[in-house]
Write a protein that holds these residues in place. Structure first.
Motif, PDB file in Angstrom:
ATOM      1  N   LEU A 249     -30.084  14.560 -44.781  1.00  0.00           N
ATOM      2  CA  LEU A 249     -29.299  15.634 -44.172  1.00  0.00           C
ATOM      3  C   LEU A 249     -29.277  15.422 -42.669  1.00  0.00           C
ATOM      4  CD1 LEU A 249     -27.793  18.346 -44.292  1.00  0.00           C
ATOM      5  CD2 LEU A 249     -30.012  19.502 -44.194  1.00  0.00           C
ATOM      6  N   GLU A 250     -28.068  15.326 -42.124  1.00  0.00           N
ATOM      7  CA  GLU A 250     -27.893  15.108 -40.691  1.00  0.00           C
ATOM      8  C   GLU A 250     -26.823  16.060 -40.180  1.00  0.00           C
ATOM      9  OE1 GLU A 250     -26.318  11.523 -37.737  1.00  0.00           O
ATOM     10  OE2 GLU A 250     -27.246  11.020 -39.676  1.00  0.00           O
ATOM     11  N   HIS A 251     -27.140  16.808 -39.133  1.00  0.00           N
ATOM     12  CA  HIS A 251     -26.161  17.738 -38.559  1.00  0.00           C
ATOM     13  C   HIS A 251     -26.455  17.938 -37.083  1.00  0.00           C
ATOM     14  CE1 HIS A 251     -29.086  21.109 -38.522  1.00  0.00           C
ATOM     15  NE2 HIS A 251     -29.513  20.609 -39.682  1.00  0.00           N
ATOM     16  N   ASN A 252     -25.593  18.696 -36.416  1.00  0.00           N
ATOM     17  CA  ASN A 252     -25.693  18.877 -34.970  1.00  0.00           C
ATOM     18  C   ASN A 252     -26.200  20.254 -34.573  1.00  0.00           C
ATOM     19  OD1 ASN A 252     -24.565  16.326 -33.717  1.00  0.00           O
ATOM     20  ND2 ASN A 252     -22.952  16.826 -35.176  1.00  0.00           N
ATOM     21  N   GLY A 253     -26.848  20.949 -35.517  1.00  0.00           N
ATOM     22  CA  GLY A 253     -27.406  22.249 -35.179  1.00  0.00           C
ATOM     23  C   GLY A 253     -26.329  23.313 -35.059  1.00  0.00           C
ATOM     24  N   VAL A 254     -26.526  24.242 -34.161  1.00  0.00           N
ATOM     25  CA  VAL A 254     -25.563  25.326 -33.942  1.00  0.00           C
ATOM     26  C   VAL A 254     -25.028  25.228 -32.525  1.00  0.00           C
ATOM     27  CG1 VAL A 254     -26.716  26.848 -35.585  1.00  0.00           C
ATOM     28  CG2 VAL A 254     -27.367  26.929 -33.178  1.00  0.00           C
ATOM     29  N   ILE A 255     -23.850  25.792 -32.321  1.00  0.00           N
ATOM     30  CA  ILE A 255     -23.272  25.829 -30.986  1.00  0.00           C
ATOM     31  C   ILE A 255     -23.495  27.208 -30.394  1.00  0.00           C
ATOM     32  CG2 ILE A 255     -20.962  26.433 -31.873  1.00  0.00           C
ATOM     33  CD1 ILE A 255     -19.808  24.828 -29.525  1.00  0.00           C
ATOM     34  N   PHE A 256     -23.959  27.258 -29.171  1.00  0.00           N
ATOM     35  CA  PHE A 256     -24.255  28.523 -28.506  1.00  0.00           C
ATOM     36  C   PHE A 256     -23.047  28.976 -27.706  1.00  0.00           C
ATOM     37  CE2 PHE A 256     -28.274  26.381 -29.154  1.00  0.00           C
ATOM     38  CZ  PHE A 256     -29.079  27.393 -29.657  1.00  0.00           C
ATOM     39  N   GLU A 356     -16.174  22.282 -30.491  1.00  0.00           N
ATOM     40  CA  GLU A 356     -16.857  22.652 -31.728  1.00  0.00           C
ATOM     41  C   GLU A 356     -16.747  21.597 -32.817  1.00  0.00           C
ATOM     42  OE1 GLU A 356     -15.138  26.338 -32.870  1.00  0.00           O
ATOM     43  OE2 GLU A 356     -16.313  27.530 -31.438  1.00  0.00           O
ATOM     44  N   ALA A 357     -15.916  20.575 -32.610  1.00  0.00           N
ATOM     45  CA  ALA A 357     -15.596  19.614 -33.674  1.00  0.00           C
ATOM     46  C   ALA A 357     -16.839  19.026 -34.336  1.00  0.00           C
ATOM     47  CB  ALA A 357     -14.707  18.506 -33.122  1.00  0.00           C
ATOM     48  N   LYS A 358     -17.808  18.607 -33.551  1.00  0.00           N
ATOM     49  CA  LYS A 358     -18.966  17.913 -34.128  1.00  0.00           C
ATOM     50  C   LYS A 358     -19.898  18.853 -34.889  1.00  0.00           C
ATOM     51  CE  LYS A 358     -22.060  18.105 -30.081  1.00  0.00           C
ATOM     52  NZ  LYS A 358     -22.863  17.267 -29.161  1.00  0.00           N
ATOM     53  N   TYR A 359     -19.760  20.156 -34.665  1.00  0.00           N
ATOM     54  CA  TYR A 359     -20.616  21.117 -35.351  1.00  0.00           C
ATOM     55  C   TYR A 359     -20.051  21.546 -36.707  1.00  0.00           C
ATOM     56  CZ  TYR A 359     -22.771  21.593 -30.743  1.00  0.00           C
ATOM     57  OH  TYR A 359     -23.395  21.351 -29.548  1.00  0.00           O
ATOM     58  N   THR A 360     -18.799  21.254 -36.957  1.00  0.00           N
ATOM     59  CA  THR A 360     -18.128  21.759 -38.158  1.00  0.00           C
ATOM     60  C   THR A 360     -18.516  21.020 -39.430  1.00  0.00           C
ATOM     61  OG1 THR A 360     -16.221  20.327 -37.761  1.00  0.00           O
ATOM     62  CG2 THR A 360     -16.149  22.547 -36.816  1.00  0.00           C
ATOM     63  N   THR A 361     -19.094  19.835 -39.289  1.00  0.00           N
ATOM     64  CA  THR A 361     -19.456  19.056 -40.470  1.00  0.00           C
ATOM     65  C   THR A 361     -20.885  18.533 -40.356  1.00  0.00           C
ATOM     66  OG1 THR A 361     -18.588  17.005 -39.508  1.00  0.00           O
ATOM     67  CG2 THR A 361     -17.073  18.311 -40.880  1.00  0.00           C
ATOM     68  N   CYS A 362     -21.431  18.128 -41.488  1.00  0.00           N
ATOM     69  CA  CYS A 362     -22.742  17.487 -41.524  1.00  0.00           C
ATOM     70  C   CYS A 362     -22.668  16.327 -42.508  1.00  0.00           C
ATOM     71  CB  CYS A 362     -23.820  18.489 -41.942  1.00  0.00           C
ATOM     72  SG  CYS A 362     -23.736  18.967 -43.675  1.00  0.00           S
ATOM     73  N   ARG A 375     -21.854  28.794 -35.584  1.00  0.00           N
ATOM     74  CA  ARG A 375     -21.947  29.407 -34.252  1.00  0.00           C
ATOM     75  C   ARG A 375     -23.112  30.385 -34.194  1.00  0.00           C
ATOM     76  NH1 ARG A 375     -16.575  29.937 -35.779  1.00  0.00           N
ATOM     77  NH2 ARG A 375     -15.108  28.565 -34.710  1.00  0.00           N
ATOM     78  N   ALA A 376     -23.914  30.278 -33.155  1.00  0.00           N
ATOM     79  CA  ALA A 376     -24.933  31.300 -32.907  1.00  0.00           C
ATOM     80  C   ALA A 376     -24.226  32.575 -32.464  1.00  0.00           C
ATOM     81  CB  ALA A 376     -25.908  30.837 -31.830  1.00  0.00           C
ATOM     82  N   GLU A 377     -24.683  33.700 -32.966  1.00  0.00           N
ATOM     83  CA  GLU A 377     -24.017  34.960 -32.635  1.00  0.00           C
ATOM     84  C   GLU A 377     -24.105  35.246 -31.141  1.00  0.00           C
ATOM     85  OE1 GLU A 377     -25.847  37.907 -35.068  1.00  0.00           O
ATOM     86  OE2 GLU A 377     -24.433  37.617 -36.696  1.00  0.00           O
ATOM     87  N   PRO A 378     -23.012  35.685 -30.533  1.00  0.00           N
ATOM     88  CA  PRO A 378     -23.066  36.038 -29.108  1.00  0.00           C
ATOM     89  C   PRO A 378     -23.814  37.343 -28.911  1.00  0.00           C
ATOM     90  CG  PRO A 378     -20.932  36.615 -30.028  1.00  0.00           C
ATOM     91  CD  PRO A 378     -21.672  35.897 -31.117  1.00  0.00           C
ATOM     92  N   PRO A 379     -24.293  37.599 -27.714  1.00  0.00           N
ATOM     93  CA  PRO A 379     -24.953  38.889 -27.464  1.00  0.00           C
ATOM     94  C   PRO A 379     -23.937  40.014 -27.577  1.00  0.00           C
ATOM     95  CG  PRO A 379     -24.585  37.709 -25.406  1.00  0.00           C
ATOM     96  CD  PRO A 379     -24.225  36.759 -26.500  1.00  0.00           C
ATOM     97  N   GLY A 380     -24.406  41.183 -27.864  1.00  0.00           N
ATOM     98  CA  GLY A 380     -23.508  42.330 -28.020  1.00  0.00           C
ATOM     99  C   GLY A 380     -24.295  43.542 -28.445  1.00  0.00           C
ATOM    100  N   LEU A 381     -23.584  44.515 -28.989  1.00  0.00           N
ATOM    101  CA  LEU A 381     -24.211  45.741 -29.477  1.00  0.00           C
ATOM    102  C   LEU A 381     -24.201  45.741 -30.997  1.00  0.00           C
ATOM    103  CD1 LEU A 381     -22.631  48.365 -27.032  1.00  0.00           C
ATOM    104  CD2 LEU A 381     -24.716  47.000 -26.759  1.00  0.00           C
TER     105      LEU A 381
END
Length: 855
Positions: A249-256, A356-362, A375-381
């Protein structure tokens, strides 16, 4: 102020309790057909909330009222004798109470070993779930020992004979040869050389024939379809026993999300009428609220309270630069970002897609597969659902230090796109999540999984539905057993049997215990006395908030023994006491596992939804039905299942407007047919005597015709003006002179003359067509319009009937997709008419099922 937050869960869906009042959903004695019953209520307070929004339902006052002593029919049955009165004690191991984690009852289901099941240790932290199943112990406690021998149906205890390989669920038939192998065989055949300048395509016989070269997009699409991993042809394990899920399993983690960009210096929040100079940290949090000013959240006291408390905490660390002291909360203005042009939007989207291209697949076992929520969730309420006590609380920005990655041992470690190091890196190949973290506001675990159409998700879905199909072989025996236990002398057994009755007949969720910081939602095992009302002679009224704070209201007739049991369970209890105080989700699911390997309450829900859906579709006679009639029949069955499962939503705010537009369009079609009929009558008056062409526009009066023709004239003039402007732009680009205004005026004059002619035709019963047509062509056009009007009327009925029912949830989670695929083949309905592109991608294994397949 402008917000940097993305939209999260949609909180618009709410209840349609009236639908539950209409639906009994009972699958009595093995009969999978639904029964519709309508009961009139004597008290207005007991009426279902037909228009209640989720927030309204959630804000219902607690029904902790003193109940009047109900009057029940007297009986001489011995079944009302007191049961074991001592409470069931938890089993102990090494002096400590043994607690078994309840199975999570969510709509989103995962493969065994995947589920983000919350297990709380004594220190409050989540513990890692065991990789292997532990052999369950047999409870031989003294308190639950029956006071008399109970006759059992054979096969109840120990390993069930029906769990043998002979009764294993049937998988889709394996194809004689895979598409790849067939392609290799076809390629090995000699084929005539194609003519120069042309590409070839294979016909049905496998030979090649010349055809025109196709575009790159189509070639890429065909290539993508050929690259689909056909895992369902490789004998997948139907049990999903938590074994190894992947090798590499190889992937690029999450995008912040990007860092916060402060607002322009001229944009300020006002406090007491004066602008406040906030530092970026406090300004960002204020922007989260500003983005919700026009929503219902901004009117919610709990939401405002939680937000202001968290915001004050932030401002203690980052106070206003100008020294303003904010002691109360009232944002009076909402900042607006400068509108972007279409070119700027396209450029921004392109840049985002490239990032985001490289994060969409593994790479999973060497295959490229799509990742779901990368995607990591953005800050918010935190918005929550319903009356959640923590709504409005601040969700912190997720950082690499919060995230645990799951990746292959030999795979390169991805570098986060923001400063920081990963919290931890693990190499667990018995689970399918790629990353996880814990949300601060509610303590929920967030997971990154593969996309819905991936092989692992597909195998999980297939295993789930095959397990539900397997239940068909056991359900009669299970029903006999719990029916016998309804009269058990052991309180725990009687309560468990009654809960199983509700789960089976009403498709209730099992329910889990909730903490004080969670929304007050319940399921079957966590029902309180206040949620269930008895009504003689044999009716039970359910009224509680279920999953996602959706109100469940149902008045349903029950078995006489079940009615008596509920009366006994409620005796000497307060409204806020548990109805089933001897039953937990864990103990119930353990008992079900003894009845059938891998059986849980959730499997019952999937089984009842799918088998009911299959039965409802089979009941419809669609011989010679039109496509729209077939679609309406399908949606009707889907609605019945959605009502059974309490998949409700509030009617969209624009529903009435949309329905009015549809009705207007329906009348417009009738107007067109009226004009054609009048033109036909002028050609040959004999058609007036033909019933097929009789007047069928009774809902079109003179006033509406005048309004419609004025609307048509305005649209025609607007269209002419736009066309004139486009032509002049083109002329100027080509270096020519623009047309004079007199050209446009002449076109508008022609339009006005045409509509003057239409005005003169009103009430005459005759019409002249704008374009001359032969008589047979007019007849053909009338027939086509008649079919169109009929189909559109069915669409209107279908749209209005489904305004308060969410059909998507059952399609995604509870209805075996093979039912739909087979039904579409039988009735010659394109699958795209029912399944979205996403669902077709999610269930590729179901698309090739045989037409005679049944759940």
């Amino acid at each position: 102020m402008a917000s940097n937050a993305m939209d999260v869960d949609d909180n618009s869906s709410t209840t349609t309790a009236a639908a539950n009042g209409r639906q009994q959903g009972a699958i009595m004695n093995g009969n999978s057909a639904l029964k519709d019953t309508h009961h009139e209520m004597s008290d207005d307070d007991d009426l279902p909330l037909s228009q209640t929004t989720r927030s309204d339902a959630a804000s219902l006052p607690s029904r902790n009222l003193k109940r009047k002593k109900p009057v029940y029919a007297e009986t001489s049955s011995d079944d009302d004798t007191p049961l074991a009165s001592s409470p069931a004690k938890p089993r102990k191991s090494n002096g400590q109470t043994k607690v078994k984690q309840a199975t999570s009852d969510t709509d989103n289901e995962y493969a065994p070993g995947d589920a983000p099941t919350k297990r709380r240790a004594s220190n409050g932290r989540a513990s890692k779930p065991p990789k292997k199943k532990v052999k369950e112990e047999t409870d031989s406690g003294g308190d639950d020992k029956p006071t008399r021998a109970t006759k059992r149906v054979p096969g109840r205890k120990g390993k069930l004979e029906s769990d043998s390989a002979e009764e294993a669920p049937s998988l889709p038939p394996k194809k004689a040869a895979s598409r790849k192998r067939v392609k290799e065989e076809e390629d090995s055949m000699e084929a005539p050389k194609p003519r120069k300048g042309r590409k070839t395509k294979k016909d049905e016989s496998g030979s090649q024939s010349p055809t025109k070269a196709k575009g790159k997009k189509k070639d890429q699409k065909e290539e993508q379809q050929e690259d689909v991993f056909r895992w369902w042809e490789n004998n997948p394990d139907p049990d999903g026993d938590g074994s190894i899920k992947w090798v590499t399993l190889e992937h690029n983690g999450v995008i912040f999300p990007p860092p916060y960009e402060p607002l322009p210096s001229g944009v300020k929040m006002k406090y007491n009428g004066s602008p406040v100079d906030l530092p970026p940290e406090a300004e960002e949090v204020a922007g989260f609220y500003a983005a919700l000013l026009e929503s219902d959240h901004a009117q919610d006291k709990t939401f405002n309270k939680n937000f202001f408390e968290d915001w004050k905490t932030v401002m203690k660390k980052h106070p206003p630069k100008d020294g303003t002291k904010i002691t109360s909360f009232d944002l009076s203005e909402k900042a607006k970002k400068k509108a972007m042009t279409s070119e700027e939007k396209k450029a921004a989207k392109k840049a985002k897609d490239e990032l985001e291209a490289k994060y969409t697949t593994c790479l999973l076992d060497g295959r490229k597969e799509k990742v779901g929520n990368f995607r990591a969730e953005p800050p918010g309420l935190f918005r929550g659902r319903g009356d959640h006590p923590k709504k409005g609380a601040l969700k912190f920005r997720v950082r690499p230090e919060d995230i645990t990655l799951n990746i292959g041992r030999d795979a390169p470690l991805p570098i986060p796109n923001m400063p920081g190091k990963w919290k931890a890196v693990t190499h667990d190949n018995t689970v399918t999540w790629l990353a996880n973290w814990t949300e601060n506001s509610n303590g929920n675990h967030k997971y990154v999984f593969l996309a819905a159409g991936s092989s692992l998700k597909g195998q999980s879905d297939m295993q789930k539905f095959e397990k539900a199909r397997e239940l068909k072989n056991h359900v009669d025996r299970i029903r006999q057993n719990y029916t016998a236990d309804l009269r058990s002398k052991v309180m725990a057994d009687r309560q468990r049997a009654t809960a199983m009755y509700f789960i089976d007949k009403l498709a209730l969720r099992a329910g889990n215990e909730k903490g004080e910081d969670e929304a007050d939602t319940v399921g079957c095992c966590s029902l309180r006395c206040e949620h269930v009302t008895l009504e003689s002679p044999d009716f039970i009224i359910f009224d509680f908030l279920g999953k996602d704070s959706i109100r469940y209201y149902n008045r349903v007739p029950v078995d006489a023994q079940v009615f008596k049991n509920i009366r006994i369970f409620k005796e000497n209890k307060n409204d806020d006491d548990n109805l089933f105080d001897r039953v937990t989700t864990s103990s119930l699911n353990k008992h079900l596992t003894n009845e059938m390997k891998g059986l849980t309450a959730k499997v019952f829900r999937t089984f009842n939804a799918s088998i009911t859906f299959q039965s409802l579709l089979d009941q419809e006679n669609l011989t010679n039905a039109t496509l729209q009639e077939k679609l309406n029949a399908y949606n009707k069955a889907n609605r019945e299942v959605a009502i059974l499962c309490n998949h409700q939503r509030s009617a969209p705010k624009t529903h009435d407007q949309s329905m009015e537009k549809m009705r207007y369009k329906h009348r417009s079609f009738k107007y067109e047919r009226m004009k054609l009929r009048h033109a036909l009558f002028k050609m040959d008056p004999k058609y007036k005597k033909n019933p097929k062409y009789k007047d069928d526009e009774s809902d079109i009066d003179d006033d509406w015709v005048v309004e419609h023709e004025e609307n048509m004239k305005a649209k025609e003039i607007e269209k002419a003006e736009k066309k004139f402007a486009r032509e002049n732009e083109k002329l100027e680009e080509d270096g020519g002179k623009p047309q004079k205004d007199s050209v446009l005026e002449g076109r508008i004059s022609e339009i006005e003359e045409e509509f003057k002619r239409l005005a003169k035709e009103r009430g005459t019963g005759k019409a002249v067509l704008k374009r001359e047509r032969a008589e047979d062509k007019v007849v053909e056009a009338i027939d086509k319009l008649s079919d169109k009007i009929k189909a559109f009327k069915l669409q209107i009925v279908d749209r209005d009937a489904g305004k308060e029912v969410a059909l998507g949830t059952s399609k995604i989670n509870y209805l075996d997709p093979r039912i739909t695929a087979a039904w579409c083949q039988i009735h010659d309905v394109p699958i795209e008419k029912i399944f979205s592109k996403t669902l077709v991608t999610k269930f590729p294994w179901a698309m090739e099922v045989e037409k005679d397949w049944k759940f």
